[in-house]
Each structure stands twice: as structure tokens, then as C-alpha cells.
Design an enzyme around this catalytic site. Structure first.
Site, PDB file in Angstrom:
ATOM      1  N   HIS A 128      -6.597  -6.104  -1.090  1.00 14.97           N
ATOM      2  CA  HIS A 128      -5.553  -5.147  -1.251  1.00 14.97           C
ATOM      3  C   HIS A 128      -4.432  -6.053  -0.377  1.00 14.97           C
ATOM      4  O   HIS A 128      -5.024  -6.675   0.603  1.00 14.97           O
ATOM      5  CB  HIS A 128      -5.977  -4.042  -0.496  1.00 14.97           C
ATOM      6  CG  HIS A 128      -5.056  -2.837  -0.309  1.00 14.97           C
ATOM      7  ND1 HIS A 128      -4.741  -2.304  -1.474  1.00 14.97           N
ATOM      8  CD2 HIS A 128      -4.631  -2.347   0.804  1.00 14.97           C
ATOM      9  CE1 HIS A 128      -3.904  -1.350  -0.754  1.00 14.97           C
ATOM     10  NE2 HIS A 128      -3.874  -1.126   0.182  1.00 14.97           N
ATOM     11  N   SER A 132       0.778  -1.077   0.034  1.00 12.15           N
ATOM     12  CA  SER A 132      -0.050  -0.124   0.020  1.00 12.15           C
ATOM     13  C   SER A 132       0.972   1.125  -0.269  1.00 12.15           C
ATOM     14  O   SER A 132       1.601   1.378  -0.849  1.00 12.15           O
ATOM     15  CB  SER A 132      -0.867   0.042   1.186  1.00 12.15           C
ATOM     16  OG  SER A 132      -2.044   0.923   0.996  1.00 12.15           O
ATOM     17  N   ASP A 174      -7.754  -3.358  -7.012  1.00 10.40           N
ATOM     18  CA  ASP A 174      -7.232  -3.133  -5.727  1.00 10.40           C
ATOM     19  C   ASP A 174      -8.488  -2.410  -4.982  1.00 10.40           C
ATOM     20  O   ASP A 174      -8.952  -1.675  -5.215  1.00 10.40           O
ATOM     21  CB  ASP A 174      -5.971  -2.279  -5.667  1.00 10.40           C
ATOM     22  CG  ASP A 174      -5.726  -2.108  -4.300  1.00 10.40           C
ATOM     23  OD1 ASP A 174      -6.363  -1.669  -3.340  1.00 10.40           O
ATOM     24  OD2 ASP A 174      -4.429  -2.652  -4.198  1.00 10.40           O
TER      25      ASP A 174
END
Ligand SMILES: *[C@@H]1O[C@H](CO)[C@@H](O)[C@H](O)[C@H]1NC(C)=O
Length: 441
Positions: free
Chosen positions: A380, A218, A313
Site C-alpha cells: 500500500h 490512500s 492493495d
């Protein structure tokens, strides 16, 4: 090695995610009805980030034991170097020493957790682990790519592994001398944190690494794109150094209302922490925020990189494609939380988003020493839990789990440039169903 522990999950676990596994027959819409609930577990959700980054001890474990817990180390002398978190506390990391033939190999993971775009938000962040080591958990569970269990992490289990905590709000990249912003004290020192942590790890053995691997998910994935070559430069020339960015390929696209929400967001972060100077190669006619997108950052990277990114995502669907402020009629409310709730028009938009990603990474597909795994899942951060990283029921392409694909690429066992067909073609996906409580800002 630290002792195994049965401690309960860290308090930051706030989000319950349910994973739904598509039936083997997969594609047909009717198959969703028959979808079977395979497993449920908690993911870490940072309050300001909505970025799940690690799984908890309630995850199904495919090793035969609980995850190893690793103590937090605060960086020595960080304050003297001005290398501090948003609130002025020293930064930290968790180090699990390697063993056997992994003793001289190092895998680093840069923690994620979004960014703060203005002083109001950074002030909130100062009161969390993402802005202050005073709030960081003292021990972290090492799972997925960080696991020391060979069953869960076949290629890297015995390496030295380090989870670097994220507390600067701008992907380890700001470096603002002034402490006062509008009369309140804030430290924007991510770049110095990066340097201070690396210098401490070098002294602990990283400087003699035979193989080294920088990873992150991330916002930590973005940090990995940004710092990959810096990392390469720190480690001996003769050693193998590669990087992996998980769920970090943020796209500069129009959202469902036609705005470039994410660019505006990055413009704010870049201005607040004066990031422009970190990207001298970025064209001067670009807005400062544009320079931060991986598509731009990756152009300059010369170290081999692995792009691990789902085509849909969930963090980006929620915050880049259909941010709440751009969805005034709340048409995307259920779709952004659960891909099975999307109507055909929304699915078309999602397929368009996938195409934008494929277009953005197309030039990196040509790089021989790069790797990629772009699976068509609604998820994710797949390197940070046992289920998605490496398990019998985890996502696969070409018959291989993510861990196997990454290992094949890292050790040059084969070329790995996996690009999945469109959703819902891949029956091995674990698609996140986010709860309504999953909310940002
Ligand atoms: C600060 O950022 C937050 C979250 O990103 C946003 O909701 C808020 O409107 C911003 N405030 C100002 C004053 O710009």
C-alpha cells in the site's frame, strides 16, 4: 534548503512491516520457503486509519544521506475562513522550496489516513494529527516522491514539494456550516481546507508554476481523484498539469461475507459530512457513498491521471475485502496480514479482487494521456518510501521502477500502461507482512 537533520522517527510510527522479497525464480510455491528477507522498516500507521503513508529514517536509504526534514506551516488566516481541522485548529502543510530548474515546478502530496464515519470515531480522531494540527509532527521527512535526493527521486528531486496534512476526515471534501453535531463541536470543512491551502500556495509561487503535479496516497489518493481538475483550474493554462493517485482506487465490491462493507462505510462518511453536493454529476439513484468511489469520480476527470495501485492493495484486502466484522469465523486472519498465508481458495478470491480492479480501470486504459502501474504486489502506498518508489531492489514492471515509469509518463517519454500478471509472478514485489498489532476500529 532546510538543513539535514538526524532527528529520530516521528512518534506516529507504530507499525513494523517486514518486506519479503521473492526469490528470482519467483512463481513456484516452493520459492516462498526460500524467500529472502531483504529489508525491514517502519511505516507510519495512523491509529484510526491503518494506512501506512510514509517511511521513517530507519528505511534503507538509497540516497547517500538522511531524508530532509521539513517544517510544518499552519495556514494563515484559516480560522477566519472557517477552513479548520475537525477540532477547529488551523490546517497545515510542509513546503520544501524547489531549486535550480525546479524552482518553478510544483509537486503536491495530499496526505492519507482513512476517514471517520461517525461522531464517535471523529471524536477520537480530533485527538490525533488526522483531526487536529495540535497533534501534528512539527517536521516531516520527505522521502520517495517527495525526496530532494536525485538518486531517490530522479525526475522531481528539485521541484517545490508540499505535503498537505489531512485533518478533516473526508478527503478534503466536506463543507458543513454547522459546528455542533449532537451538542459537540465538530468542523467538517475539508473543502475549505483545500481552498485555503491552495490559495496560500498560489501566493508562494504555485500561481506561476510551469509544471505542476498533484499526488496523494490512500485517502489522499482518493482526494487526488476528487481534486485533480480543481487543481488544474488553479494553475496557468499554459502549464503542464497532471495528477497521480497512489493506492487510492478503492473498490465498491462485495466482501468475503457478500456485504458491500466499503459502500456502507462511504455512505456513513458521505452522510456525516454531506458530501453528496460535492458530486453533482453522480447519478441521483445512487447511494451517496457510491459517488465517492474512484470509478465514479474518475469518469469526470479531464486532466491526465496516473493510477498507481497494487492489484492486491493490503489496505483494501484488510478493510474492503475481508473486514473483521465480515469474517466472523476469523478465516482471513492470517491471510489478510501476509499473502503467503492465504490458502488456494483465498488466493482465488484475491484474483477475483484483482479482476474487479482491472475491470474498473479498463475504461481509463483507453485514455491516451493517462498512465497506470498496477503491480501484483501485496502492499500500500508505494510512492511514499525510497524502497518502493525507486531503488535497485524496488518493484519493477517492464524493467522500470515506479519512479521511472511515472517520470516517463509525466514527461511523455513513452506510454505507460503497465498491468502485471497475476500474483506471484512478479519477483520484484515487496510484499508486506503486517503485524498482528495492525488493527483498525
Ligand atoms: C462508528 O464507527 C466505528 C468505526 O468505523 C464502528 O466500529 C462503530 O461501530 C461505529 N459506531 C456507531 C455508533 O455507529
Amino acid at each position: 534548503m532546510p538543513p539535514l537533520s538526524t532527528a529520530s522517527a516521528p512518534a506516529t510510527h507504530q507499525l513494523r512491516l517486514w518486506w519479503r522479497r521473492l526469490g528470482r525464480r519467483g512463481a513456484a510455491g516452493a520459492a516462498f520457503g526460500a524467500a529472502l528477507l531483504a529489508a525491514a522498516f517502519f511505516l507510519t500507521l495512523s491509529r484510526y486509519a491503518s494506512v501506512p503513508s510514509t517511511s521513517s529514517s530507519t528505511s534503507p536509504s538509497y540516497g547517500h544521506r538522511l531524508p530532509t526534514l521539513v517544517d510544518l506551516t499552519l495556514v494563515d488566516g484559516a480560522k477566519d475562513k472557517g477552513a479548520v481541522c475537525l477540532d477547529g485548529t488551523p490546517p497545515g502543510y510542509h513546503w520544501l522550496p524547489g531549486f535550480g530548474d525546479g524552482s518553478d515546478k510544483w509537486l503536491l502530496h495530499l496526505e492519507g489516513g482513512s476517514w471517520c464515519r461517525n461522531l464517535t470515531w471523529c471524536a477520537q480522531r480530533k485527538k490525533t494529527s488526522l483531526g487536529s494540527s495540535a497533534y501534528m509532527e512539527r517536521r516531516a521527512e520527505f522521502v520517495g516522491i517527495l525526496s530532494d535526493d536525485e538518486l531517490q527521486n530522479p525526475d522531481f528531486y528539485n521541484w517545490n514539494k508540499v505535503k498537505v496534512r489531512y485533518c478533516d476526515g473526508a478527503s478534503f471534501s466536506g463543507n458543513v456550516e454547522e459546528e455542533l453535531q449532537d451538542g459537540t463541536s465538530f468542523f467538517f470543512r475539508g473543502q475549505r481546507i483545500w481552498e485555503a491551502v491552495m490559495s496560500e500556495l498560489l501566493s508562494k509561487g504555485l500561481s506561476r508554476a510551469k509544471e505542476a503535479f498533484l499526488t496523494g496516497c490512500s485517502a489522499g489518493g482518493l482526494s487526488t481523484y476528487i481534486h485533480c481538475d480543481d487543481f488544474r483550474a488553479l494553475v496557468p493554462k499554459a502549464s503542464t498539469v497532471k495528477c497521480l493517485a497512489d493506492g487510492g482506487f478503492f473498490l465498491d465490491v462485495e466482501d468475503v461475507s457478500g456485504r458491500r462493507y466499503m459502500r456502507g462505510f462511504y455512505n456513513d462518511v458521505a452522510r456525516l459530512q454531506d458530501l453528496r453536493k460535492k458530486f453533482p454529476r453522480c447519478s441521483s439513484n445512487m447511494e451517496p457513498g457510491q459517488c465517492i468511489f474512484p470509478r465514479e469520480v474518475a469518469k469526470g476527470i479531464s486532466t491526465p491521471m496516473f493510477i498507481l495501485n497494487p492489484a492486491y492493495d493490503v489496505w483494501q484486502v484488510e478493510h474492503v475485502l475481508s473486514p473483521e466484522g465480515s469474517d466472523t469465523e476469523r478465516l482471513w486472519e492470517s491471510c489478510r496480514l501476509d499473502i503467503t498465508k492465504c490458502d488456494s481458495k483465498q488466493l482465488e478470491t484475491l484474483q477475483g479482487f484483482r479482476k474487479e480492479l482491472l475491470d474498473a480501470i479498463s475504461e481509463y486504459k483507453k485514455r491516451k494521456d493517462w498512465g497506470m502501474f498496477i503491480n501484483s504486489c501485496f502492499i500500500h502506498c508505494q510512492s511514499m518510501n525510497a524502497l518502493t518508489w525507486h531503488s535497485p531492489s524496488g518493484p519493477r514492471m517492464n524493467g522500470k521502477t515506479i519512479a521511472e515509469s511515472v517520470g516517463d509518463w509525466f514527461f511523455n517519454r513513452r506510454e505507460v500502461k503497465e498491468i502485471d500478471c497475476e500474483y506471484p509472478c512478479n519477483p520484484t514485489c515487496h510484499n508486506a507482512i503486517l503485524s498482528q498489532a495492525y488493527k483498525e476500529e
